[in-house]
Motif scaffolding. Sequence first.
Motif, short mmCIF file in Angstrom:
data_model
loop_
_atom_site.label_atom_id
_atom_site.label_comp_id
_atom_site.label_asym_id
_atom_site.label_seq_id
_atom_site.Cartn_x
_atom_site.Cartn_y
_atom_site.Cartn_z
N LEU A 57 0.83 -1.21 0.00
CA LEU A 57 0.00 0.00 0.00
C LEU A 57 0.86 1.26 0.00
O LEU A 57 1.82 1.37 0.76
N LYS A 58 0.49 2.18 -0.86
CA LYS A 58 1.10 3.52 -0.87
C LYS A 58 -0.04 4.51 -0.71
O LYS A 58 -0.94 4.58 -1.56
N LEU A 59 -0.03 5.27 0.38
CA LEU A 59 -1.06 6.28 0.64
C LEU A 59 -0.56 7.64 0.20
O LEU A 59 0.58 8.01 0.51
N VAL A 60 -1.40 8.38 -0.48
CA VAL A 60 -1.05 9.71 -0.97
C VAL A 60 -2.16 10.67 -0.57
O VAL A 60 -3.34 10.38 -0.75
N ARG A 61 -1.80 11.81 -0.03
CA ARG A 61 -2.76 12.86 0.33
C ARG A 61 -3.08 13.63 -0.93
O ARG A 61 -2.19 14.09 -1.62
N ARG A 85 2.93 12.67 1.27
CA ARG A 85 2.77 11.26 0.91
C ARG A 85 3.12 10.40 2.10
O ARG A 85 3.97 10.76 2.91
N TRP A 86 2.46 9.25 2.18
CA TRP A 86 2.73 8.29 3.24
C TRP A 86 3.11 6.98 2.57
O TRP A 86 2.48 6.55 1.62
N GLN A 87 4.13 6.35 3.07
CA GLN A 87 4.49 5.03 2.57
C GLN A 87 5.07 4.25 3.74
O GLN A 87 5.97 4.71 4.43
N ASN A 88 4.51 3.07 3.97
CA ASN A 88 4.93 2.22 5.08
C ASN A 88 4.94 2.96 6.41
O ASN A 88 5.86 2.83 7.21
#
Length: 145
Positions: free
Chosen positions: A124-128, A134-137
């Motif tokens: 999963l890669k979360l992006v605002r 950006r959020w990653q891990n």
Amino acid sequence: MSGLMAQGLALLIRIWWPSSSRERELKVDQWLLNNPLQPSSGWRLLGYWRDTSQYRQACSEMAGLLADKACLSSQDEVLDVAFTSHDQLLVWLDYYQVQHLTAIASDEQQMAQALEHCGHFNTLKLVRGGGTSRWQNGQRRAATS
């Protein structure tokens, strides 16, 4: 809670807690749909009501129907733009076990909830949304375009 009771309760809440904010109205509606005897979830979908009367199950079925129509499999990479719930991400990650999922959140609250419930998936890669962060891990990073 029956549909009529839920609508009545929503009307009373809106009368006692008036607001021109559409966001507040959506939160009240979401609370009513997710609040019956089951633990709360983050679903905000219409749902697929064919074989269930439970909101959470109907939303999960709707997500599954979409994934089945798209022939989603473990070899796919998915981009979920403006996801409505971390529960939705769990369908892609846990049930369909997609190879990689990039999910774009519309606000920090969604980002935090998705991170809390789905952050353990390394696919999963979360992006605002809006390119602000950006959020990653589980790590927040500056956005790069």
